[in-house]
Design a protein around this motif. Structure first.
Motif, short mmCIF file in Angstrom:
data_model
loop_
_atom_site.label_atom_id
_atom_site.label_comp_id
_atom_site.label_asym_id
_atom_site.label_seq_id
_atom_site.Cartn_x
_atom_site.Cartn_y
_atom_site.Cartn_z
N ILE A 36 -62.15 66.32 60.23
CA ILE A 36 -60.65 66.01 60.65
C ILE A 36 -59.89 67.26 61.12
O ILE A 36 -60.61 68.55 60.59
CB ILE A 36 -59.98 65.46 60.00
CG1 ILE A 36 -58.44 64.99 60.57
CG2 ILE A 36 -59.65 66.12 58.78
CD1 ILE A 36 -57.71 63.75 59.77
N LEU A 37 -59.32 67.53 62.23
CA LEU A 37 -58.64 68.57 62.73
C LEU A 37 -59.80 69.77 63.49
O LEU A 37 -59.59 70.78 63.74
CB LEU A 37 -57.88 69.53 61.67
CG LEU A 37 -56.39 68.63 61.30
CD1 LEU A 37 -56.10 69.51 60.10
CD2 LEU A 37 -55.60 68.87 62.35
N THR A 38 -61.07 69.21 63.68
CA THR A 38 -61.86 70.17 64.45
C THR A 38 -62.50 69.66 65.80
O THR A 38 -61.89 68.64 66.12
CB THR A 38 -63.11 70.73 63.36
OG1 THR A 38 -63.81 69.55 63.11
CG2 THR A 38 -62.45 71.26 62.20
N PRO A 138 -51.40 63.32 49.80
CA PRO A 138 -50.98 64.80 50.43
C PRO A 138 -51.26 64.50 51.78
O PRO A 138 -50.67 65.10 52.62
CB PRO A 138 -52.20 65.71 49.95
CG PRO A 138 -52.52 65.10 48.41
CD PRO A 138 -52.80 63.80 48.70
N TRP A 139 -51.92 63.28 52.40
CA TRP A 139 -52.02 63.21 53.81
C TRP A 139 -50.50 62.94 54.49
O TRP A 139 -50.31 63.01 55.69
CB TRP A 139 -53.04 62.15 54.11
CG TRP A 139 -54.41 62.65 53.86
CD1 TRP A 139 -55.03 62.42 52.85
CD2 TRP A 139 -55.05 63.52 54.55
NE1 TRP A 139 -56.23 63.28 52.89
CE2 TRP A 139 -56.38 63.71 53.97
CE3 TRP A 139 -54.99 64.35 55.86
CZ2 TRP A 139 -57.05 64.60 54.36
CZ3 TRP A 139 -56.09 65.07 56.33
CH2 TRP A 139 -57.04 65.32 55.54
N ASP A 140 -49.78 62.21 53.54
CA ASP A 140 -48.38 61.77 54.23
C ASP A 140 -47.76 62.97 54.52
O ASP A 140 -47.13 62.83 55.70
CB ASP A 140 -47.43 61.09 52.92
CG ASP A 140 -48.07 59.57 52.98
OD1 ASP A 140 -48.49 59.04 53.88
OD2 ASP A 140 -47.92 59.01 51.96
N ALA A 146 -47.34 67.63 60.91
CA ALA A 146 -47.82 67.69 62.06
C ALA A 146 -46.93 66.97 63.33
O ALA A 146 -46.70 67.48 64.37
CB ALA A 146 -49.28 67.22 62.02
N ARG A 147 -46.33 66.08 63.10
CA ARG A 147 -45.40 65.16 63.76
C ARG A 147 -44.23 66.09 64.21
O ARG A 147 -43.58 65.95 65.42
CB ARG A 147 -44.74 63.85 63.34
CG ARG A 147 -46.02 62.83 63.22
CD ARG A 147 -45.65 61.44 63.39
NE ARG A 147 -46.76 60.33 63.25
CZ ARG A 147 -47.57 60.08 64.33
NH1 ARG A 147 -47.33 60.47 65.31
NH2 ARG A 147 -48.18 59.28 64.27
N SER A 186 -54.85 66.79 68.96
CA SER A 186 -53.81 66.05 69.09
C SER A 186 -52.99 65.66 67.85
O SER A 186 -53.44 65.14 66.88
CB SER A 186 -53.97 65.12 70.14
OG SER A 186 -54.61 64.00 69.56
N VAL A 187 -51.71 65.25 67.84
CA VAL A 187 -50.99 64.66 66.71
C VAL A 187 -51.55 63.45 66.43
O VAL A 187 -51.68 63.01 65.39
CB VAL A 187 -49.46 65.15 66.88
CG1 VAL A 187 -48.60 64.32 65.66
CG2 VAL A 187 -48.98 66.74 67.06
#
Length: 271
Positions: A36-38, A138-140, A146-147, A186-187
């Motif tokens: 993720i994020l890559t 933690p993802w919340d 990010a948003r 992308s967000v």
């Protein structure tokens, strides 16, 4: 130097998946799936290595990452696995080896469970098959950040978690590359995949994976060495490789040892 060709494959519904290909068009196909994020850029060295060994390599950008379009969040890991199969269908590939790390590894677990006839073998790296509360929570906060500020606001904390301060201090080019990759995500793509991670619930199904599997994990990747050791006990054809002195992306911070593990997989399981 390996030459990569790039295209986008239309999977309908506004989803286009970016795919880079290299190697022998008649060689055994190997699909790479990233964290993720890559983006698939993180696999370039390993893809080149396998291309030099006669494989046909395909580097896929997960939806909302790299050159792939996002869809509205949330997603499920099963959606990401189905995306891979739809790309294989579009390229008229009946069966492929699969190499995935972190989110890509989670996708690989789902592929092995849902689409066993399409997968020749699996190399699953630094990934778990479930999301206990301590891992999911933690993802919340990361999604909220990010948003509000964009994915670039996650870059410093993410690369430090993946590589550690000492490695980043001595490898500033790696830090710069991954900060750029994270900021370019992308967000909506990040949020969708983060929600997929939070809903991950495959642990009780992994024993259905019958294809040859190598589990790879960095020795310094938090609780994952223990988690993947437990996974190895559940998988009937699994080999576990722990990469010394490696963090969450062992193909980047310990490439020599990681590449040896990758080639070892294909030596054990001849294509």
């Amino acid at each position: 130097m390996t030459n990569f060709s790039h295209r986008q494959i239309d999977l309908s519904g506004g989803l286009r998946i970016g795919v880079e290909t290299a190697g022998n068009p008649r060689g055994a196909p190997v699909v790479f799936s990233h964290a993720i994020l890559t983006s698939s850029v993180m696999w370039r060295a390993q893809a080149s290595l396998l291309a030099d060994h006669g494989f046909r390599v395909l580097l896929l950008d997960t939806r909302g990452h790299g050159s792939s379009t996002p869809l509205s969040a949330p997603y499920a890991i099963e959606d990401l696995a189905d995306d891979v199969v739809r790309v294989l269908d579009a390229l008229d590939i009946q069966r492929a080896h699969f190499v995935g790390l972190s989110l890509g590894g989670m996708t690989g677990f789902s592929l092995g469970i849902r689409h066993p006839a399409r997968i020749a073998s699996l190399v699953l790296c630094d990934a778990r098959a479930d999301a206990p509360a301590s891992y999911a929570a933690p993802w919340d906060e990361r999604i909220d950040i990010a948003r509000q500020y964009g994915c670039g606001a996650l870059a410093e904390s993410t690369v430090e978690r993946w590589f550690g301060k000492d490695f980043l201090a001595s490898h500033p080019y790696v830090k710069a590359q991954f900060v750029e990759l994270i900021a370019g995500t992308s967000v909506e793509g990040f949020a969708g995949c983060a929600r997929a991670i939070q809903k991950l619930d495959l642990l009780d199904q992994v024993d259905r994976i019958k294809v040859p599997t190598t589990l790879v994990v960095g020795a310094k990747d938090g609780v994952l060495p223990e988690a993947m050791s437990e996974l190895a006990k559940r998988l009937p054809q699994a080999v576990l490789d722990v990469i010394p002195a490696a963090g969450h992306l062992p193909n980047i911070d310990q490439p020599v040892a990681f590449n040896a593990s990758l080639l070892g997989h294909f030596e054990r399981y001849k294509a």
